[in-house]
Design a protein around this motif. Sequence first.
Motif, PDB file in Angstrom:
ATOM      1  N   GLY A 137      -5.818 -82.418  31.058  1.00 44.14           N
ATOM      2  CA  GLY A 137      -5.137 -82.556  29.463  1.00 44.14           C
ATOM      3  C   GLY A 137      -5.161 -81.060  28.683  1.00 44.14           C
ATOM      4  N   ASP A 138      -5.819 -80.234  29.067  1.00 45.66           N
ATOM      5  CA  ASP A 138      -5.811 -78.929  28.345  1.00 45.66           C
ATOM      6  C   ASP A 138      -4.586 -78.190  28.626  1.00 45.66           C
ATOM      7  N   PHE A 139      -3.741 -78.341  29.775  1.00 48.64           N
ATOM      8  CA  PHE A 139      -2.183 -77.543  29.923  1.00 48.64           C
ATOM      9  C   PHE A 139      -1.694 -77.988  28.828  1.00 48.64           C
ATOM     10  N   GLY A 140      -1.640 -79.164  28.419  1.00 51.07           N
ATOM     11  CA  GLY A 140      -0.834 -79.720  27.197  1.00 51.07           C
ATOM     12  C   GLY A 140      -1.238 -79.020  26.149  1.00 51.07           C
ATOM     13  N   VAL A 141      -2.505 -78.819  25.782  1.00 55.04           N
ATOM     14  CA  VAL A 141      -3.007 -78.250  24.801  1.00 55.04           C
ATOM     15  C   VAL A 141      -2.323 -76.746  24.606  1.00 55.04           C
ATOM     16  N   LEU A 142      -2.421 -75.964  25.698  1.00 53.64           N
ATOM     17  CA  LEU A 142      -2.106 -74.655  25.829  1.00 53.64           C
ATOM     18  C   LEU A 142      -0.578 -74.567  25.529  1.00 53.64           C
ATOM     19  N   ASN A 143       0.258 -75.510  26.029  1.00 51.62           N
ATOM     20  CA  ASN A 143       1.727 -75.735  25.650  1.00 51.62           C
ATOM     21  C   ASN A 143       1.840 -75.599  24.241  1.00 51.62           C
ATOM     22  N   ALA A 144       1.345 -77.028  23.715  1.00 58.90           N
ATOM     23  CA  ALA A 144       1.369 -77.448  22.199  1.00 58.90           C
ATOM     24  C   ALA A 144       1.236 -76.070  21.538  1.00 58.90           C
ATOM     25  N   THR A 145       0.030 -75.552  21.601  1.00 54.09           N
ATOM     26  CA  THR A 145      -0.423 -74.176  21.028  1.00 54.09           C
ATOM     27  C   THR A 145       0.797 -73.046  21.060  1.00 54.09           C
ATOM     28  N   ALA A 146       1.324 -72.716  22.194  1.00 52.62           N
ATOM     29  CA  ALA A 146       2.283 -71.787  22.286  1.00 52.62           C
ATOM     30  C   ALA A 146       3.486 -72.001  21.509  1.00 52.62           C
ATOM     31  N   LEU A 206     -10.113 -71.742   9.365  1.00 52.01           N
ATOM     32  CA  LEU A 206      -9.816 -71.578  10.403  1.00 52.01           C
ATOM     33  C   LEU A 206      -9.394 -72.962  11.057  1.00 52.01           C
ATOM     34  N   THR A 207      -8.844 -72.812  12.238  1.00 46.97           N
ATOM     35  CA  THR A 207      -8.290 -73.888  12.768  1.00 46.97           C
ATOM     36  C   THR A 207      -9.176 -74.262  13.787  1.00 46.97           C
ATOM     37  N   ILE A 208      -9.629 -75.538  13.961  1.00 53.16           N
ATOM     38  CA  ILE A 208     -10.469 -75.952  15.206  1.00 53.16           C
ATOM     39  C   ILE A 208      -9.873 -76.889  16.101  1.00 53.16           C
ATOM     40  N   ILE A 209      -9.360 -76.620  17.279  1.00 50.06           N
ATOM     41  CA  ILE A 209      -9.023 -77.501  18.295  1.00 50.06           C
ATOM     42  C   ILE A 209      -9.993 -77.897  19.246  1.00 50.06           C
ATOM     43  N   MET A 210     -10.302 -79.073  19.159  1.00 48.44           N
ATOM     44  CA  MET A 210     -11.446 -79.615  20.238  1.00 48.44           C
ATOM     45  C   MET A 210     -10.668 -80.409  21.291  1.00 48.44           C
ATOM     46  N   MET A 211     -10.605 -79.954  22.414  1.00 46.11           N
ATOM     47  CA  MET A 211     -10.275 -80.920  23.529  1.00 46.11           C
ATOM     48  C   MET A 211     -11.534 -82.061  24.048  1.00 46.11           C
ATOM     49  N   ASP A 212     -11.020 -83.145  23.694  1.00 43.69           N
ATOM     50  CA  ASP A 212     -12.153 -84.014  23.847  1.00 43.69           C
ATOM     51  C   ASP A 212     -11.892 -84.751  25.397  1.00 43.69           C
ATOM     52  N   ASN A 213     -12.649 -84.309  26.362  1.00 43.04           N
ATOM     53  CA  ASN A 213     -12.477 -85.129  27.766  1.00 43.04           C
ATOM     54  C   ASN A 213     -13.575 -85.932  28.047  1.00 43.04           C
ATOM     55  N   ALA A 227      -2.025 -77.902  11.288  1.00 38.88           N
ATOM     56  CA  ALA A 227      -3.570 -77.497  11.245  1.00 38.88           C
ATOM     57  C   ALA A 227      -3.628 -75.875  11.001  1.00 38.88           C
ATOM     58  N   ILE A 228      -2.652 -74.970  11.646  1.00 37.15           N
ATOM     59  CA  ILE A 228      -2.637 -73.706  11.544  1.00 37.15           C
ATOM     60  C   ILE A 228      -2.241 -73.281  10.259  1.00 37.15           C
ATOM     61  N   GLU A 229      -1.244 -73.938   9.597  1.00 34.15           N
ATOM     62  CA  GLU A 229      -0.626 -73.754   8.419  1.00 34.15           C
ATOM     63  C   GLU A 229      -1.603 -74.003   7.240  1.00 34.15           C
ATOM     64  N   HIS A 230      -2.254 -75.042   7.688  1.00 36.59           N
ATOM     65  CA  HIS A 230      -3.274 -75.500   6.558  1.00 36.59           C
ATOM     66  C   HIS A 230      -4.247 -74.434   6.002  1.00 36.59           C
ATOM     67  N   LYS A 231      -4.494 -74.430   4.686  1.00 35.93           N
ATOM     68  CA  LYS A 231      -5.275 -73.399   4.259  1.00 35.93           C
ATOM     69  C   LYS A 231      -6.802 -74.055   3.997  1.00 35.93           C
ATOM     70  N   GLY A 232      -7.500 -73.688   4.808  1.00 34.58           N
ATOM     71  CA  GLY A 232      -8.865 -74.112   4.601  1.00 34.58           C
ATOM     72  C   GLY A 232      -9.188 -74.560   5.925  1.00 34.58           C
ATOM     73  N   LEU A 233     -10.587 -75.318   6.346  1.00 36.23           N
ATOM     74  CA  LEU A 233     -11.150 -75.742   7.540  1.00 36.23           C
ATOM     75  C   LEU A 233     -10.296 -77.025   8.148  1.00 36.23           C
ATOM     76  N   SER A 234      -9.529 -76.704   9.363  1.00 37.22           N
ATOM     77  CA  SER A 234      -8.685 -77.919   9.860  1.00 37.22           C
ATOM     78  C   SER A 234      -9.430 -77.968  11.310  1.00 37.22           C
ATOM     79  N   PHE A 235      -9.483 -79.517  11.432  1.00 35.46           N
ATOM     80  CA  PHE A 235     -10.025 -79.895  12.767  1.00 35.46           C
ATOM     81  C   PHE A 235      -9.367 -80.882  13.354  1.00 35.46           C
ATOM     82  N   VAL A 236      -8.910 -80.558  14.500  1.00 31.17           N
ATOM     83  CA  VAL A 236      -7.856 -81.477  15.322  1.00 31.17           C
ATOM     84  C   VAL A 236      -8.720 -81.672  16.682  1.00 31.17           C
ATOM     85  N   ASN A 237      -8.737 -83.145  16.741  1.00 30.81           N
ATOM     86  CA  ASN A 237      -9.553 -83.634  17.978  1.00 30.81           C
ATOM     87  C   ASN A 237      -8.477 -84.145  18.834  1.00 30.81           C
ATOM     88  N   VAL A 238      -8.256 -83.545  19.977  1.00 31.95           N
ATOM     89  CA  VAL A 238      -7.094 -83.619  21.057  1.00 31.95           C
ATOM     90  C   VAL A 238      -7.883 -84.638  22.228  1.00 31.95           C
TER      91      VAL A 238
END
Lengths: 636, 295
Positions: B22-31, B115-122, B186-197
């Motif tokens: 699934g992390d391939f998808g996260v890489l693509n989505a981030t880019a 910060l933007t925290i992107i957690m890849m939850d496998n 999440a990147i645009e958000h001002k403040g701590l953003s948490f995204v669980n993928v």
Amino acid sequence: MANKGFDLVIKVGGEGGEGVITAGDFLTETAARAGYWAVNYKSYPAEIKGGYAQSTVRISDDRVFSTGDSFDILCAFNGEAVEKNMVFLKRAKEENKPKVLVYDSTDYQPEEELENVIYYPVPLSELAKDVMKAYITKNIIALGALSELFGIPEQSIKDAIKAKFMRKGEKIVEMNYKAFDLGRQYVRENLQKKDPYKFPEPKEPQDVVIMEGNQAIAKGSIAAGVKFYAAYPITPATTVGNHIVMDLIKRGGWLYQAEDEIASLGMALGASFAGQKSMTATSGPGISLMSEFISMAGGTELPIVIVDVQRGGPSTGMPTKHEQSDLFICAFGGHGDFPRAILATTTVEDNFYLAVEAFNLAEKYQIPVFLMTDGALAIRSEVFPAPKVEQRPDGKVVVKGNIPYGVDEIEVVDRWVYNAEEDKEGQFRSETGRFLRYKTDTPTGITPMGIPGDPHAMHAITGLERTENSDPRFTPEIRVKQMNKRFRKLQTLLREDADRYYKDMRIDSDNADVAIISWGLTASIAREAAQRLREMGYTVNEFYPRLLWPVKAEVFEEFASKAKRVIVPETNYHGQFAFILRATTNLKDLISYVAYRGEAFIPKEIVDFAKMAIEKDIKKGWFTPSDVYGTVVGAI
Amino acid sequence: MAVLTAKDYRSEVEPTWCPGCGDFGVLNATARALAELQKDPAKVVGVSGIGCSSRLPLFLKGYNAHTLHGRAITFAIGVKVSRPDLDVIVFTGDGDMFSIGSGHNPHVARRNIDLTIIMMDNKVYGLTKNQVSPTSREGQYGSLTPYGTIDHPVNPIQYMLTFGATYVAQTYAGNLKHMTKIIKEAIEHKGLSFVNVISPCPTFNKLDSYKFYKDHLVDINEELGHTDLTDYKKAMDIAMHWADYYHDPNAKAHIGVYYKVEKPTYHDMVEQVKAKVGHEESIQKLIDVCKPKAI
């Protein structure tokens, strides 16, 4: 140094919270205002409130660096303080100088008068309560009594009192003056001077500062241009942060209170990666926690200054006690092999200048640098010549002053940042144009850092072994080249910078009776011991290196070759520095002389051991003061 | 500056993940998210810890740091606090963030660090070859729990809401469009953003597979009508349904934004303090305060 001029040790002891420490601070400042030098060794009780506290102030004509063997004058705020110091009072008998006891006669009456001790009863508590109607003035009354008894310049001491209280208003200043005068008056009317101690006339004050050890680290770091400080509270390191926080903000930086020490170092390294001069300060347990990040800092080549204000270990150990037992973890802690440097301070003055040097080494070599000091130095105050910081128009900062290890000035070093304009030939670019953060074939091992924001130096860092452009790769060839690159930096350091920290050396003879190598606070005590040995007719060589790691073996070998025996006094069990010297030099016959009771040596212990080593022709081994005296002795 | 495409945010380093990760998808989505925002790659810093997911920053262009297990957040805080001009993204995993590094979560959130925290939850430790993680379901097999784990999982969403994150969302690695939208927000958000993928591990986690999620996802914003994103209680309530999803194999997993509020960031507060304290140009003056005070 030679204690020929005025040299007096006044100790104030009593209950924590009774103004004991403040009284000591006043005496220190008084000395400075009267044109004399002072060293003030303090110890606080481990309890939050109450418990025994003391402040030992040595005031002298010439600079001295230890508080000596014991006090000449004890000012005891209660009976407990007398009892705690009974062992020293009893020693007066065999010493050729009398000791003076000024004591609170409201709280204490001596059962017997000790030989060679002069007693001055002053009802400090009664005067504070009944006459002043303010118990908090007890310490100021005591200062008045001391001033009258020993001729401590009235005006200098009053100036010190005013400087402290003027912020609180004229009334408070007046009240304290009154308390001070009361102490003087009581002595005039009730006591007859019987002792020989007399403060000389005030001199023209010199341009000095008075700093505490941790404060000096803070000020030195500010001079070095630190911009980020990550803090986690731990005794006795916390106050580095207390002292730096507001200065840091004024200089455009920030102190971040982290959730633990692991986080502290992680944050400090993040800031370093982002291009800022960055530091953290902790004590032994914090260093243990930081070990993984220390290894990463070494591996990824991030500049960082880690201050270790040592305390008694192992584990929680003795948090408020002096010890020098973290040398092993600073030299060897963290997994894997990586370059690092250790600077160790011997005085508060050292703390200031070596803080600047620690940043210089970290930034120049992109390595973790430990600045090692200890809990006794942390809260000790010293009067020393004021450092001068020149901020040149080109942005360069130069620190000058009486730099105690023999260099003229310190030019503040900024890290080598990649500049694409200057790299027209593409020395630090791959064929495809990628930035070579870890290029291996530079002569010094040092490569420029890329700072976020610069489009020409984009790169990743990784704790994994890597190629020159930072892609993870573990082939033998890449591994060896990268490892050699990292360690080439240490060879460069030994070649270009080590000698700077080896100048505090004195050779009296090519075949001295004894040579002393010492580090940290113990060096300051050994220095006084060496002088006394000389006065006894021995030839003594001395070496107090400020750089403990890496070790330039030939310097130590040559030094040791000029003496019949080499003693390495230090306050830890293993004899950690001697252990390192035996491992890194051809010196196998070093004499470890160690104390691990939670207190610094006193000069006498080193003198007595050195005499024993000379008389019994000891050349190597491991000894403690118990081998000299047959029992464990306490010094404080 | 020329318009950048997703490709311009990728480094030359090829991902080392297993096929189907699934992390391939996260890489693509981030880019893609970075391209949509036209971020300057030189001013984006990716920070990660250790684990399969934490390799991600190495595959991005820009300034990236692959640090220690569980410590990405600490390093990222150092970068952001000392250089607020940079966009800092933490790439982490369920073991990295909720096991070894969980002590840092409350503090980064309560301080609302931008910060933007992107957690890849496998829901598994993949790099060390199959051990259960703090988000593994009860009964999941791992090399250290061959009997099927008896541990209860944590609920990352509920935790981060509790700790005070100001943007909390969940998305799914199999849905590039949704993921890109969430990461961008999440990147645009001002403040701590948490995204669980939710990021399936086809190699070691057979329970949380693409097949399973195909018909076990529900969009809380679109399908459940959760539109007032400032409603903290509602966000918590929805997050608590996670328990159903873990215990009941037929319950649906949520994607979407749980919570989004504007609050002063840590940096905003720092600026206030700095303005109050003021600036001192002369280092000498800061040293001279240690001289005996003139009276």
